[in-house]
Design a protein around this motif. Structure first.
Motif, PDB file in Angstrom:
ATOM      1  N   ILE A 234       0.860  -1.187   0.000  1.00 50.12           N
ATOM      2  CA  ILE A 234       0.000   0.000   0.000  1.00 50.12           C
ATOM      3  C   ILE A 234       0.897   1.238   0.000  1.00 50.12           C
ATOM      4  O   ILE A 234       2.062   1.177   0.390  1.00 50.12           O
ATOM      5  CB  ILE A 234      -0.958   0.033   1.215  1.00 50.12           C
ATOM      6  CG1 ILE A 234      -0.178  -0.063   2.539  1.00 50.12           C
ATOM      7  CG2 ILE A 234      -2.017  -1.049   1.114  1.00 50.12           C
ATOM      8  CD1 ILE A 234      -0.984   0.254   3.786  1.00 50.12           C
ATOM      9  N   SER A 235       0.342   2.378  -0.426  1.00 49.13           N
ATOM     10  CA  SER A 235       1.110   3.628  -0.466  1.00 49.13           C
ATOM     11  C   SER A 235       1.067   4.319   0.892  1.00 49.13           C
ATOM     12  O   SER A 235       0.239   3.997   1.753  1.00 49.13           O
ATOM     13  CB  SER A 235       0.521   4.559  -1.519  1.00 49.13           C
ATOM     14  OG  SER A 235      -0.774   4.985  -1.089  1.00 49.13           O
ATOM     15  N   GLU A 270      -8.725  -1.301  -6.641  1.00 48.59           N
ATOM     16  CA  GLU A 270      -9.422  -2.514  -7.061  1.00 48.59           C
ATOM     17  C   GLU A 270      -8.516  -3.748  -7.041  1.00 48.59           C
ATOM     18  O   GLU A 270      -8.898  -4.820  -6.578  1.00 48.59           O
ATOM     19  CB  GLU A 270      -9.969  -2.302  -8.486  1.00 48.59           C
ATOM     20  CG  GLU A 270     -11.153  -3.194  -8.808  1.00 48.59           C
ATOM     21  CD  GLU A 270     -11.723  -2.910 -10.194  1.00 48.59           C
ATOM     22  OE1 GLU A 270     -12.028  -3.896 -10.881  1.00 48.59           O
ATOM     23  OE2 GLU A 270     -11.826  -1.729 -10.568  1.00 48.59           O
ATOM     24  N   ASN A 271      -7.275  -3.559  -7.528  1.00 50.71           N
ATOM     25  CA  ASN A 271      -6.360  -4.715  -7.581  1.00 50.71           C
ATOM     26  C   ASN A 271      -5.953  -5.185  -6.181  1.00 50.71           C
ATOM     27  O   ASN A 271      -5.719  -6.364  -5.948  1.00 50.71           O
ATOM     28  CB  ASN A 271      -5.112  -4.397  -8.422  1.00 50.71           C
ATOM     29  CG  ASN A 271      -4.271  -3.272  -7.835  1.00 50.71           C
ATOM     30  OD1 ASN A 271      -4.809  -2.306  -7.307  1.00 50.71           O
ATOM     31  ND2 ASN A 271      -2.963  -3.387  -7.924  1.00 50.71           N
ATOM     32  N   GLN A 272      -5.898  -4.240  -5.222  1.00 53.06           N
ATOM     33  CA  GLN A 272      -5.571  -4.621  -3.839  1.00 53.06           C
ATOM     34  C   GLN A 272      -6.736  -5.380  -3.204  1.00 53.06           C
ATOM     35  O   GLN A 272      -6.523  -6.375  -2.502  1.00 53.06           O
ATOM     36  CB  GLN A 272      -5.244  -3.362  -3.021  1.00 53.06           C
ATOM     37  CG  GLN A 272      -3.966  -2.657  -3.488  1.00 53.06           C
ATOM     38  CD  GLN A 272      -3.847  -1.254  -2.908  1.00 53.06           C
ATOM     39  OE1 GLN A 272      -4.829  -0.528  -2.780  1.00 53.06           O
ATOM     40  NE2 GLN A 272      -2.626  -0.868  -2.555  1.00 53.06           N
ATOM     41  N   VAL A 273      -7.956  -4.914  -3.475  1.00 58.53           N
ATOM     42  CA  VAL A 273      -9.144  -5.613  -2.968  1.00 58.53           C
ATOM     43  C   VAL A 273      -9.192  -7.024  -3.546  1.00 58.53           C
ATOM     44  O   VAL A 273      -9.449  -7.998  -2.813  1.00 58.53           O
ATOM     45  CB  VAL A 273     -10.439  -4.831  -3.322  1.00 58.53           C
ATOM     46  CG1 VAL A 273     -11.680  -5.662  -3.002  1.00 58.53           C
ATOM     47  CG2 VAL A 273     -10.480  -3.509  -2.555  1.00 58.53           C
ATOM     48  N   GLU A 274      -8.896  -7.139  -4.833  1.00 58.98           N
ATOM     49  CA  GLU A 274      -8.885  -8.471  -5.478  1.00 58.98           C
ATOM     50  C   GLU A 274      -7.840  -9.379  -4.841  1.00 58.98           C
ATOM     51  O   GLU A 274      -8.092 -10.561  -4.607  1.00 58.98           O
ATOM     52  CB  GLU A 274      -8.611  -8.331  -6.981  1.00 58.98           C
ATOM     53  CG  GLU A 274      -9.840  -7.887  -7.775  1.00 58.98           C
ATOM     54  CD  GLU A 274      -9.508  -7.550  -9.222  1.00 58.98           C
ATOM     55  OE1 GLU A 274      -8.363  -7.819  -9.671  1.00 58.98           O
ATOM     56  OE2 GLU A 274     -10.398  -7.011  -9.920  1.00 58.98           O
TER      57      GLU A 274
END
Length: 311
Positions: A234-235, A270-274
């Protein structure tokens, strides 16, 4: 050793407000233009909704009510002063802020024993306070219980020697680094490791940007990957929305959830949630007042219970 518990103990606040004693090095805290009574009421509402959501998902929640006369503004974050372990050990930790030391209450242990958990041994590190040395529980220490590794970002609230002593006592490999955040164009140490990283069973969510030293960053990534964790980065901006302050729990049927605040959930791409939902569902709740005034979020509010339950 299991990584994920199905029971947490939470403390319902009685005098929640912005704690002036922790604000000196918790740069996540912000002042709000509300009276303390209003702040406490809002925090209680957020707390109750959060507990209801956990219980509705089938997660075991033990609630201890704080006492107003103790005047403990941060009692809602019990994971900083206590941790429980599968062998029946409980560790009690030295706290940086003097008014947080009053959070350590015997009623906490009584509630556990009344709920059928067995406490075999208490390992007490609180004498270190007399030397001005601190280690704030699973705020300072992120445990990979299965792989017997403990991660710690050093700060005024996480002393290196005491962390190593904890690791020796509890049989963990210490992984030591420093994590920073930008405050008024300065890089200052992050007050607790658990705002920049979370270790779940199959993955880790971590703000790698906060580890300025490249060697330290490589070391942390190497240790996580060697333990078979997918690393979800994460940033720093997401970290400031508490996207690192998460905890994986399971319900009474073994279904796993990654628990976080609504702010953290909304900050995720979205890609982190996925990446997360490949492994477990996300459970989030609005904790805005608690986050703004307390500078802590969902993970800080849950003391995981790993103690044995003899039949």
């Amino acid at each position: 050793m299991k990584q994920v518990t199905d029971t947490v103990l939470m403390v319902r606040p009685a005098a929640f407000r912005m704690n002036e004693q922790t604000a000196v090095n918790n740069y996540f805290q912000e002042d709000v233009s509300l009276k303390n009574d209003e702040i406490n009421l809002k925090a209680q509402q957020e707390f109750d909704t959060f507990v209801d959501k956990l219980k509705a998902a089938g997660v075991g929640v033990l609630v201890l009510q704080d006492k107003k006369e103790l005047d403990t503004p941060d009692s809602i974050f019990p994971n900083n002063w206590v941790s429980t372990h599968a062998n029946g050990d409980v560790a009690v930790y030295p706290m940086y802020a003097e008014n947080r030391r009053r959070e350590r209450r015997n009623e906490f242990f009584e509630l556990l024993e009344d709920s059928g958990f067995e406490i075999k041994n208490v390992v007490d590190y609180t004498e270190a306070e007399e030397e001005g040395v601190f280690l704030e529980g699973t705020g300072s220490i992120i445990l990979d219980r299965e792989n017997e590794k403990a991660y710690c970002a050093l700060s005024a609230r996480a002393d290196e020697d005491l962390f190593i002593e904890f690791c020796e006592d509890f049989g963990y490999l210490p992984v030591i680094f420093t994590a920073y955040q930008s405050v008024a164009s300065k890089r200052l140490p992050i007050y607790h490791t658990n705002v920049m990283m979370c270790i779940a069973e199959e993955f880790a969510v971590i703000c790698l940007e906060s580890i300025d030293d490249k060697k330290e960053r490589k070391l942390v990534i190497k240790q996580l990957k060697e333990s078979g964790k997918e690393v979800i980065a994460i940033s720093e901006k997401q970290m400031h929305q508490f996207a690192g302050n998460m905890l994986q729990v399971k319900n009474n049927a073994g279904k796993k959830y990654l628990v976080m605040s609504a702010s953290a959930h909304n900050a995720l791409k979205e890609n982190q949630v996925e990446a997360i939902t490949k492994y477990c569902d996300i459970l989030s709740s609005d904790l805005e007042t608690i986050e703004t005034c307390g500078g802590g979020s969902a993970r800080c509010m849950m003391a995981e219970i790993f103690l044995p339950k003899p039949n």
